[in-house]
Design a protein around this motif. Structure first.
Motif, PDB file in Angstrom:
ATOM      1  N   HIS A 193       0.894  -1.068  -0.004  1.00  0.00           N
ATOM      2  CA  HIS A 193      -0.107  -0.001   0.067  1.00  0.00           C
ATOM      3  C   HIS A 193       0.927   1.444   0.169  1.00  0.00           C
ATOM      4  CE1 HIS A 193      -3.579  -2.194   0.398  1.00  0.00           C
ATOM      5  NE2 HIS A 193      -3.164  -3.121   1.609  1.00  0.00           N
ATOM      6  N   GLY A 194       2.200   1.196   0.020  1.00  0.00           N
ATOM      7  CA  GLY A 194       2.974   2.293  -0.153  1.00  0.00           C
ATOM      8  C   GLY A 194       3.334   2.935   1.201  1.00  0.00           C
ATOM      9  N   GLU A 195       3.049   2.516   2.312  1.00  0.00           N
ATOM     10  CA  GLU A 195       3.401   3.145   3.367  1.00  0.00           C
ATOM     11  C   GLU A 195       4.897   3.192   3.765  1.00  0.00           C
ATOM     12  OE1 GLU A 195       1.542  -0.124   4.310  1.00  0.00           O
ATOM     13  OE2 GLU A 195      -0.422   1.013   4.124  1.00  0.00           O
ATOM     14  N   ALA A 196       5.816   2.382   3.147  1.00  0.00           N
ATOM     15  CA  ALA A 196       6.987   2.587   2.899  1.00  0.00           C
ATOM     16  C   ALA A 196       7.401   2.626   1.613  1.00  0.00           C
ATOM     17  CB  ALA A 196       7.824   1.362   3.877  1.00  0.00           C
ATOM     18  N   LYS A 197       8.664   2.820   1.181  1.00  0.00           N
ATOM     19  CA  LYS A 197       8.989   2.666  -0.189  1.00  0.00           C
ATOM     20  C   LYS A 197       9.031   1.389  -0.698  1.00  0.00           C
ATOM     21  CE  LYS A 197      13.221   4.520   0.129  1.00  0.00           C
ATOM     22  NZ  LYS A 197      14.618   5.161  -0.082  1.00  0.00           N
ATOM     23  N   PHE A 198       9.053   1.080  -1.682  1.00  0.00           N
ATOM     24  CA  PHE A 198       8.957  -0.289  -2.268  1.00  0.00           C
ATOM     25  C   PHE A 198      10.293  -1.309  -1.872  1.00  0.00           C
ATOM     26  CE2 PHE A 198       9.932  -3.296  -5.651  1.00  0.00           C
ATOM     27  CZ  PHE A 198       8.883  -4.222  -5.471  1.00  0.00           C
ATOM     28  N   SER A 199      11.246  -0.540  -2.132  1.00  0.00           N
ATOM     29  CA  SER A 199      12.487  -0.936  -2.030  1.00  0.00           C
ATOM     30  C   SER A 199      12.633  -1.685  -0.358  1.00  0.00           C
ATOM     31  CB  SER A 199      13.759  -0.130  -2.144  1.00  0.00           C
ATOM     32  OG  SER A 199      13.662   1.031  -1.493  1.00  0.00           O
ATOM     33  N   THR A 200      12.216  -0.584   0.645  1.00  0.00           N
ATOM     34  CA  THR A 200      12.359  -1.042   1.981  1.00  0.00           C
ATOM     35  C   THR A 200      11.172  -2.265   2.129  1.00  0.00           C
ATOM     36  OG1 THR A 200      12.804   1.190   2.429  1.00  0.00           O
ATOM     37  CG2 THR A 200      11.834  -0.286   4.150  1.00  0.00           C
ATOM     38  N   TRP A 201      10.070  -2.204   1.549  1.00  0.00           N
ATOM     39  CA  TRP A 201       9.285  -3.357   1.725  1.00  0.00           C
ATOM     40  C   TRP A 201       9.726  -4.460   1.070  1.00  0.00           C
ATOM     41  CZ3 TRP A 201       6.214  -5.917  -2.337  1.00  0.00           C
ATOM     42  CH2 TRP A 201       5.284  -6.797  -1.935  1.00  0.00           C
ATOM     43  N   LEU A 202      10.499  -4.718  -0.189  1.00  0.00           N
ATOM     44  CA  LEU A 202      10.816  -5.702  -0.643  1.00  0.00           C
ATOM     45  C   LEU A 202      12.300  -6.128   0.159  1.00  0.00           C
ATOM     46  CD1 LEU A 202      11.408  -7.521  -3.043  1.00  0.00           C
ATOM     47  CD2 LEU A 202      12.905  -5.610  -4.056  1.00  0.00           C
ATOM     48  N   TYR A 203      12.973  -5.304   0.675  1.00  0.00           N
ATOM     49  CA  TYR A 203      14.242  -5.697   1.561  1.00  0.00           C
ATOM     50  C   TYR A 203      13.909  -6.405   2.610  1.00  0.00           C
ATOM     51  CZ  TYR A 203      16.715  -2.981  -1.929  1.00  0.00           C
ATOM     52  OH  TYR A 203      17.457  -2.370  -3.157  1.00  0.00           O
ATOM     53  N   ARG A 204      12.590  -6.037   3.262  1.00  0.00           N
ATOM     54  CA  ARG A 204      12.122  -6.581   4.535  1.00  0.00           C
ATOM     55  C   ARG A 204      11.656  -8.031   3.898  1.00  0.00           C
ATOM     56  NH1 ARG A 204      11.725  -7.736   9.749  1.00  0.00           N
ATOM     57  NH2 ARG A 204       9.824  -8.092  10.414  1.00  0.00           N
ATOM     58  N   ILE A 205      11.140  -8.269   2.759  1.00  0.00           N
ATOM     59  CA  ILE A 205      10.765  -9.699   2.505  1.00  0.00           C
ATOM     60  C   ILE A 205      11.912 -10.431   2.171  1.00  0.00           C
ATOM     61  CG2 ILE A 205       9.969 -10.941   0.735  1.00  0.00           C
ATOM     62  CD1 ILE A 205       7.754  -8.596   0.347  1.00  0.00           C
ATOM     63  N   VAL A 206      12.992  -9.883   1.880  1.00  0.00           N
ATOM     64  CA  VAL A 206      14.480 -10.529   1.417  1.00  0.00           C
ATOM     65  C   VAL A 206      14.843 -11.154   2.823  1.00  0.00           C
ATOM     66  CG1 VAL A 206      16.793 -10.209   0.729  1.00  0.00           C
ATOM     67  CG2 VAL A 206      14.879  -9.427  -0.709  1.00  0.00           C
ATOM     68  N   TYR A 207      14.748  -9.916   3.751  1.00  0.00           N
ATOM     69  CA  TYR A 207      15.543 -10.363   5.110  1.00  0.00           C
ATOM     70  C   TYR A 207      14.644 -11.504   5.880  1.00  0.00           C
ATOM     71  CZ  TYR A 207      16.862  -9.360  10.088  1.00  0.00           C
ATOM     72  OH  TYR A 207      17.065  -9.637  11.254  1.00  0.00           O
ATOM     73  N   THR A 208      13.331 -11.163   5.742  1.00  0.00           N
ATOM     74  CA  THR A 208      12.686 -12.470   6.654  1.00  0.00           C
ATOM     75  C   THR A 208      12.725 -13.887   5.793  1.00  0.00           C
ATOM     76  OG1 THR A 208      10.642 -11.751   5.450  1.00  0.00           O
ATOM     77  CG2 THR A 208      11.097 -11.061   7.660  1.00  0.00           C
ATOM     78  N   THR A 209      12.914 -13.796   4.504  1.00  0.00           N
ATOM     79  CA  THR A 209      13.284 -15.049   3.938  1.00  0.00           C
ATOM     80  C   THR A 209      14.498 -15.568   3.977  1.00  0.00           C
ATOM     81  OG1 THR A 209      11.682 -14.156   1.899  1.00  0.00           O
ATOM     82  CG2 THR A 209      13.022 -16.033   1.533  1.00  0.00           C
ATOM     83  N   ALA A 210      15.712 -14.786   4.109  1.00  0.00           N
ATOM     84  CA  ALA A 210      16.819 -15.268   4.372  1.00  0.00           C
ATOM     85  C   ALA A 210      16.871 -15.885   5.833  1.00  0.00           C
ATOM     86  CB  ALA A 210      17.801 -14.145   4.213  1.00  0.00           C
ATOM     87  N   ILE A 211      16.391 -15.120   6.742  1.00  0.00           N
ATOM     88  CA  ILE A 211      16.395 -15.614   8.290  1.00  0.00           C
ATOM     89  C   ILE A 211      15.661 -16.803   8.273  1.00  0.00           C
ATOM     90  CG2 ILE A 211      15.341 -15.400  10.281  1.00  0.00           C
ATOM     91  CD1 ILE A 211      17.746 -13.325   9.930  1.00  0.00           C
TER      92      ILE A 211
END
Length: 193
Positions: free
Chosen positions: A66-84
């Motif tokens: 929904h754009g509460e954060a930048k797309f890149s931040t949202w995506l990197y959060r997904i990358v982070y949790t996936t890697a964890i």
């Protein structure tokens, strides 16, 4: 040109069924996404797998963005949790430095002086060696903040920790790095003599 198209336009195109628009988003963010996964997993193939999984999750969940954060931040959060989750699944073991070693903070001035006298390439080699001794989550924080120049707020959103916690972890991790660099440089000088 594709690089000048805002993320919001590409996201809307993907939601409307244009999968080629998602390929542009992947191309735009894959480098840092991989870097985040690699810093956490420390294994190229696993990092590639985690990055691909994260992009797939992002694609499937794009309508929920929904754009509460930048797309890149949202995506990197997904990358982070996936890697964890990949680290938990694969049960990787890392060696960490205790906070007791970081208590020797007076060494920081000596390490900083020694480090500044090195050529830029040598500095990078020593810094990477020191980062490799840290737990993956601490190395990632340092990398995001200093090498990729993300703000504390963005890092907070990526890793899911409070801004205060990020600041404390950055401070402690810098102290650990100073200690490790001091020992690495001291050993190098002893080897030269």
């Amino acid at each position: 040109m594709a690089t000048s198209v805002p993320d919001s336009v590409l996201i809307q195109q993907v939601i409307e069924g244009n999968t080629a628009a998602f390929a542009l988003l992947v191309a735009r963010y894959q480098s840092l996404a991989f870097h985040i996964a690699f810093k956490l997993l420390r294994h190229r193939q696993m990092a590639e797998e985690a990055t691909q999984d994260a992009f797939l999750k992002a694609y499937r969940g794009l309508a929920a963005f929904h754009g509460e954060a930048k797309f890149s931040t949202w995506l990197y959060r997904i990358v982070y949790t996936t890697a964890i989750s990949h680290t938990r699944r694969k049960q990787l073991h890392t060696t960490s430095l205790s906070d007791d070693n970081a208590a020797n903070y007076p060494l920081a001035d000596d390490a900083r002086t020694q480090f500044q006298t090195l050529a830029h390439h040598d500095q990078k080699v020593y810094l990477e060696a020191a980062l490799a001794t840290l737990p993956p989550d601490e190395a990632l924080l340092i990398t995001l903040f200093y090498q990729h120049e993300h703000s504390v707020e963005e890092i907070s959103q990526i890793v899911g920790l409070s801004k205060a916690n990020i600041k404390v972890k950055l401070l402690r991790t810098r102290r650990k790095l100073y200690t490790v660099l001091h020992h690495l440089l001291k050993q190098e000088i002893a080897d030269l003599l």
